[in-house]
Scaffold this motif. Structure first.
Motif, PDB file in Angstrom:
ATOM      1  N   MET A 415       0.724  -0.975  -0.189  1.00 36.16           N
ATOM      2  CA  MET A 415      -0.096   0.283   0.152  1.00 36.16           C
ATOM      3  C   MET A 415       0.946   0.653  -0.156  1.00 36.16           C
ATOM      4  N   ARG A 416       1.057   2.173  -1.050  1.00 37.39           N
ATOM      5  CA  ARG A 416       1.670   3.456  -0.840  1.00 37.39           C
ATOM      6  C   ARG A 416       0.257   4.762  -1.006  1.00 37.39           C
ATOM      7  N   ALA A 417       0.865   5.648  -0.182  1.00 39.62           N
ATOM      8  CA  ALA A 417      -0.339   6.807  -0.010  1.00 39.62           C
ATOM      9  C   ALA A 417      -0.323   7.787  -1.549  1.00 39.62           C
ATOM     10  N   LYS A 418      -0.848   7.648  -2.173  1.00 40.69           N
ATOM     11  CA  LYS A 418      -0.858   8.295  -4.159  1.00 40.69           C
ATOM     12  C   LYS A 418      -0.691   9.707  -3.892  1.00 40.69           C
ATOM     13  N   ASP A 419      -0.951  10.677  -2.520  1.00 38.93           N
ATOM     14  CA  ASP A 419       0.213  11.798  -2.279  1.00 38.93           C
ATOM     15  C   ASP A 419       1.012  11.746  -1.407  1.00 38.93           C
ATOM     16  N   VAL A 420       2.011  11.626  -1.243  1.00 41.61           N
ATOM     17  CA  VAL A 420       2.985  11.947  -0.427  1.00 41.61           C
ATOM     18  C   VAL A 420       2.497  12.779   0.609  1.00 41.61           C
ATOM     19  N   SER A 421       2.273  13.889   0.054  1.00 36.19           N
ATOM     20  CA  SER A 421       2.293  15.322   0.747  1.00 36.19           C
ATOM     21  C   SER A 421       1.120  14.521   2.530  1.00 36.19           C
ATOM     22  N   ARG A 422       0.593  13.870   2.128  1.00 34.50           N
ATOM     23  CA  ARG A 422      -0.493  13.139   3.817  1.00 34.50           C
ATOM     24  C   ARG A 422      -0.170  11.721   4.216  1.00 34.50           C
ATOM     25  N   TYR A 423       1.700  12.132   3.975  1.00 33.42           N
ATOM     26  CA  TYR A 423       1.742  10.657   4.615  1.00 33.42           C
ATOM     27  C   TYR A 423       1.647  10.326   6.250  1.00 33.42           C
ATOM     28  N   LYS A 424       1.477  11.782   7.335  1.00 35.94           N
ATOM     29  CA  LYS A 424       0.925  11.815   8.624  1.00 35.94           C
ATOM     30  C   LYS A 424      -0.799  10.937   8.717  1.00 35.94           C
ATOM     31  N   GLN A 425      -1.103  10.696   7.804  1.00 34.59           N
ATOM     32  CA  GLN A 425      -2.907  10.929   7.618  1.00 34.59           C
ATOM     33  C   GLN A 425      -2.532   9.496   7.175  1.00 34.59           C
ATOM     34  N   PHE A 426      -1.810   8.916   6.629  1.00 37.38           N
ATOM     35  CA  PHE A 426      -1.460   7.412   5.537  1.00 37.38           C
ATOM     36  C   PHE A 426      -1.101   6.771   6.836  1.00 37.38           C
ATOM     37  N   GLN A 427       0.103   7.227   7.223  1.00 39.33           N
ATOM     38  CA  GLN A 427       0.485   6.378   9.410  1.00 39.33           C
ATOM     39  C   GLN A 427      -0.412   5.968   9.820  1.00 39.33           C
ATOM     40  N   ARG A 428      -1.679   7.110  10.271  1.00 36.09           N
ATOM     41  CA  ARG A 428      -2.971   6.912  11.144  1.00 36.09           C
ATOM     42  C   ARG A 428      -3.214   5.505  10.622  1.00 36.09           C
ATOM     43  N   GLY A 429      -3.957   5.948   9.082  1.00 34.40           N
ATOM     44  CA  GLY A 429      -4.601   4.829   8.585  1.00 34.40           C
ATOM     45  C   GLY A 429      -3.901   4.237   9.142  1.00 34.40           C
ATOM     46  N   VAL A 430      -2.807   3.509   8.259  1.00 30.51           N
ATOM     47  CA  VAL A 430      -2.276   2.061   8.287  1.00 30.51           C
ATOM     48  C   VAL A 430      -2.086   2.014  10.459  1.00 30.51           C
ATOM     49  N   MET A 431      -2.152   2.397  11.315  1.00 28.73           N
ATOM     50  CA  MET A 431      -2.393   1.840  12.506  1.00 28.73           C
ATOM     51  C   MET A 431      -2.885   1.523  12.471  1.00 28.73           C
ATOM     52  N   GLN A 432      -4.165   1.982  12.831  1.00 26.71           N
ATOM     53  CA  GLN A 432      -5.233   2.576  12.614  1.00 26.71           C
ATOM     54  C   GLN A 432      -6.612   0.412  12.418  1.00 26.71           C
ATOM     55  N   LEU A 433      -6.246   0.580  11.109  1.00 23.96           N
ATOM     56  CA  LEU A 433      -6.462  -0.954  10.559  1.00 23.96           C
ATOM     57  C   LEU A 433      -5.641  -2.202  10.622  1.00 23.96           C
ATOM     58  N   GLY A 434      -4.978  -1.386  11.025  1.00 22.45           N
ATOM     59  CA  GLY A 434      -4.185  -2.684  12.193  1.00 22.45           C
ATOM     60  C   GLY A 434      -4.458  -3.066  13.177  1.00 22.45           C
ATOM     61  N   ALA A 435      -4.350  -1.374  14.086  1.00 25.49           N
ATOM     62  CA  ALA A 435      -5.027  -2.451  15.232  1.00 25.49           C
ATOM     63  C   ALA A 435      -5.869  -2.677  15.164  1.00 25.49           C
ATOM     64  N   GLU A 436      -7.125  -2.574  14.469  1.00 24.94           N
ATOM     65  CA  GLU A 436      -8.186  -3.014  14.434  1.00 24.94           C
ATOM     66  C   GLU A 436      -8.473  -4.491  14.155  1.00 24.94           C
ATOM     67  N   GLY A 437      -7.604  -5.114  13.175  1.00 24.94           N
ATOM     68  CA  GLY A 437      -7.272  -6.178  12.662  1.00 24.94           C
ATOM     69  C   GLY A 437      -7.468  -6.524  11.079  1.00 24.94           C
ATOM     70  N   VAL A 438      -8.713  -5.531  10.609  1.00 28.95           N
ATOM     71  CA  VAL A 438      -9.519  -5.255   9.475  1.00 28.95           C
ATOM     72  C   VAL A 438      -8.283  -5.379   8.792  1.00 28.95           C
ATOM     73  N   VAL A 439      -6.405  -5.321   8.845  1.00 25.47           N
ATOM     74  CA  VAL A 439      -5.586  -6.199   7.404  1.00 25.47           C
ATOM     75  C   VAL A 439      -4.327  -6.707   8.943  1.00 25.47           C
ATOM     76  N   GLN A 440      -3.472  -6.734   8.978  1.00 26.06           N
ATOM     77  CA  GLN A 440      -1.970  -7.377   8.982  1.00 26.06           C
ATOM     78  C   GLN A 440      -1.320  -6.517   8.487  1.00 26.06           C
ATOM     79  N   VAL A 441      -0.375  -6.236   9.323  1.00 31.48           N
ATOM     80  CA  VAL A 441       0.337  -5.049   8.676  1.00 31.48           C
ATOM     81  C   VAL A 441       1.649  -5.866   8.319  1.00 31.48           C
ATOM     82  N   LEU A 442       2.643  -5.846   7.801  1.00 26.62           N
ATOM     83  CA  LEU A 442       3.767  -6.167   7.592  1.00 26.62           C
ATOM     84  C   LEU A 442       4.733  -4.955   6.854  1.00 26.62           C
ATOM     85  N   ARG A 443       5.847  -4.634   7.054  1.00 27.04           N
ATOM     86  CA  ARG A 443       6.814  -4.543   7.314  1.00 27.04           C
ATOM     87  C   ARG A 443       8.279  -5.029   7.124  1.00 27.04           C
TER      88      ARG A 443
END
Ligand code: G4P
Length: 543
Positions: A415-443
């Motif tokens: 998954m990549r942010a379409k707009d790199v200037s929205r990196y903070k929002q991107f990271q917040r969303g990734v964290m939330q989806l991972g925490a909810e168990g919607v997806v597993q986040v691998l790095r």
């Protein structure tokens, strides 16, 4: 009206604590909460309609109220409308005899995903629905693995006996071999598949003769007969059933409540959902042998007794009806105490209060306001934007249930942010989806934080993630599917060597586990041959 699912009666006057505990215990003990596990097309929708019909929840089990109807219902999430299928699950509640039955819907078909598995954390028993001609199929086995892991007792229903299929004894062997459960049939079919006349009730020795009704849209009349009458009527078909049942009594034994609850045996029924045969028997079995809610293990105390103050956990989140307001609906399973609409509960994760002003029961198109609910019930909490999958809700003293398990993912995408200037929002969303168990986040260091890999059980979750990233976190993303299909756990020591193998990549999950991704099983075998002693753990279910 009579064709609405029944809501529990509300207690209007405040009860004394002792009286309230007694009420909760009584209400909990008459609750039967279960889910149907099956492969697509085994007849789950048909069975659900038939159960509701028998319970008088709906007057007539017709296709209009069933799957076809449900398919057009979900105007809740834009995406659902686009896809034309439901990605939601909810519960159907109805009374039968003195019991209050909660059938928690398991999303199947194309929307098979984490949610399908998680529903099983909200039930006390499961009905394994098997197509008589197909036996145990892939999705049934996957869901069975979750039931086994959670120790959920299983009732087996062999469906579509009105059609030619496998031999009944052969099916019993298959169940035993593939699940390890000893089948202990309660009924045995009279007449081979395609010539379904009725069943031998192994508990009473009597014959239950079924009569077909047009299209199976009304309750099929059942006639109970003594063996003498049965042999006179059915001849060889009856004699064969008796012989087979005796054979089975020798090899498999009869239903035993203790081994059933321990997940060692499974009572079996034969039926035809489309003809309404055996549905009545299933309801009786649910009432007679399925367990009622029991004390639940917590991480804060030993176990939570059902009569303790209110507690529940969220097992599913869903975008609400009004997407403009980003309304969210949290489906919570009540574990203890009494739920009263309007009560303010706390979330164990945030410590924040949550007002349950609106609570609903949702099933397909039907929505009923819930005023009072008890352990075993499922309520849909409206305006739940602050809640997440896995959250514990409680009244009074803090209690917390263990996190929901994660499951072996089969689909992977970067998954990549379409707009790199929205990196903070991107990271917040990734964290939330991972925490909810919607997806597993691998790095991994190789891929970097800008391009995490999302791992899921059902590819539908990718769309949920994409949709939510754009609408909820204001960070539109692009997803690129990766060619992996398996993730095996490994240890840090093996990361470097595994990464050198062609087509293999190791990433780290947020809980610290190292997952080695493989394109197929063949590659796993070849890597195992090449790297002697390599740690590659293959679990059906993680966590
Ligand atoms: P699902 O929710 O598990 O996916 O299955 P569903 O109930 O939709 O049933 C799948 C198909 O199997 C349907 O046929 C349904 O009528 C049929 N079916 C369900 N139970 C029985 C049964 O006991 N006997 C027989 N013979 N068929 C059964 P379809 O052709 O897909 O739909 P329809 O045109 O019949 O409605």
């Amino acid at each position: 009206s009579a064709d609405q699912p029944t809501t529990p009666s509300s207690t209007t006057t405040p009860a004394s604590p002792a009286k309230e505990q007694a009420t909760v215990l009584a209400e909990a003990s008459r609750r039967r909460s279960f889910a149907v596990i099956s492969h697509p097309d085994a007849g789950k929708s048909t069975l659900t309609e038939a159960l509701a019909l028998h319970a008088n929840a709906i007057r007539e089990a017709g296709r209009a109220d069933g799957k076809a109807g449900r398919r057009t219902v979900s105007d809740w999430m834009d995406m659902e409308q686009d896809r034309g299928i439901s990605i939601t699950s909810a519960a159907l509640q109805f009374t039968y005899r003195d019991a209050m039955i909660n059938l928690v819907d398991t999303p199947g078909h194309a929307d098979f995903s984490e949610d399908t598995y998680r529903v099983l954390s909200a039930v006390d028993a499961a009905v394994m629905l098997v197509d008589a001609a197909k036996g145990l199929e892939v999705q049934t086995m996957k869901l069975f693995a979750v039931c086994k892991h959670r120790g959920i007792p299983l009732i087996t229903v062999i469906n579509k006996w009105d059609r030619p299929g496998k031999d009944a004894l052969e099916l019993m062997d298959e169940i035993q071999e593939r699940t390890g459960l000893v089948p202990t049939p309660l009924t045995w079919p009279v007449g081979v598949g395609g010539d379904f006349r009725g069943v031998l009730d192994r508990r009473t020795g009597q014959y239950v003769h079924y009569t077909r009704t047009a299209g199976g849209t009304t309750i099929a009349p059942e006639e109970v007969m003594d063996p003498d009458a049965a042999v006179a009527r059915e001849g060889d078909a009856w004699t064969t059933a008796v012989e087979e049942a005796e054979l089975l009594a020798d090899s498999n034994g009869d239903h035993d409540q203790e081994t059933f609850l321990a997940g060692q045996t499974t009572p079996v029924l034969f039926g035809s959902a489309v003809q309404n045969f055996g549905v009545h028997a299933l309801l009786d079995v649910l009432v007679d042998v399925a367990p009622s809610p029991s004390p639940r293990v917590t991480v804060t105390e030993d176990t939570r007794p059902v009569e303790a103050p209110f507690s529940a956990f969220v097992f599913k989140m869903q975008a609400g009806m009004d997407t403009a307001h980003r309304d969210r609906l949290a489906f919570a399973r009540i574990c203890s105490g009494v739920f009263e609409r309007g009560m303010v509960v706390s979330s164990a994760r945030t410590g924040k209060p949550f007002a349950t002003k609106y609570a609903q029961q949702v099933f397909g198109r039907e929505r009923t306001i819930v005023d009072t609910a008890y352990p075993g019930d499922v309520v849909g909490l409206v305006n739940a934007a602050g809640l997440r999958v896995g959250d514990t809700l409680y009244l009074d003293k803090k209690v917390e249930f263990p996190p929901l398990p994660t499951f072996a993912p089969e689909h992977f995408a970067v998954m990549r942010a379409k707009d790199v200037s929205r990196y903070k929002q991107f990271q917040r969303g990734v964290m939330q989806l991972g925490a909810e168990g919607v997806v597993q986040v691998l790095r991994s260091d190789l891929r970097g934080d800008q391009a995490p890999v999302l791992a899921v059980v059902g590819p539908m979750q990718f769309e949920v993630a994409e949709h939510r990233m754009a609408t909820e976190f204001n960070a539109p993303v692009s997803l690129d599917r990766l060619g992996y299909s398996m993730a095996l756990r490994t240890t840090k020591d093996w990361v470097a060597q595994l990464n050198e193998q062609p087509g293999v990549e190791v990433l780290q999950r947020e809980d610290g586990e190292y997952l080695a991704l493989f394109p197929d099983r063949w590659r796993v075998t070849s890597v195992r041959n090449r790297l002697e002693g390599v740690v590659l753990l293959e679990d059906e279910i993680f966590g």
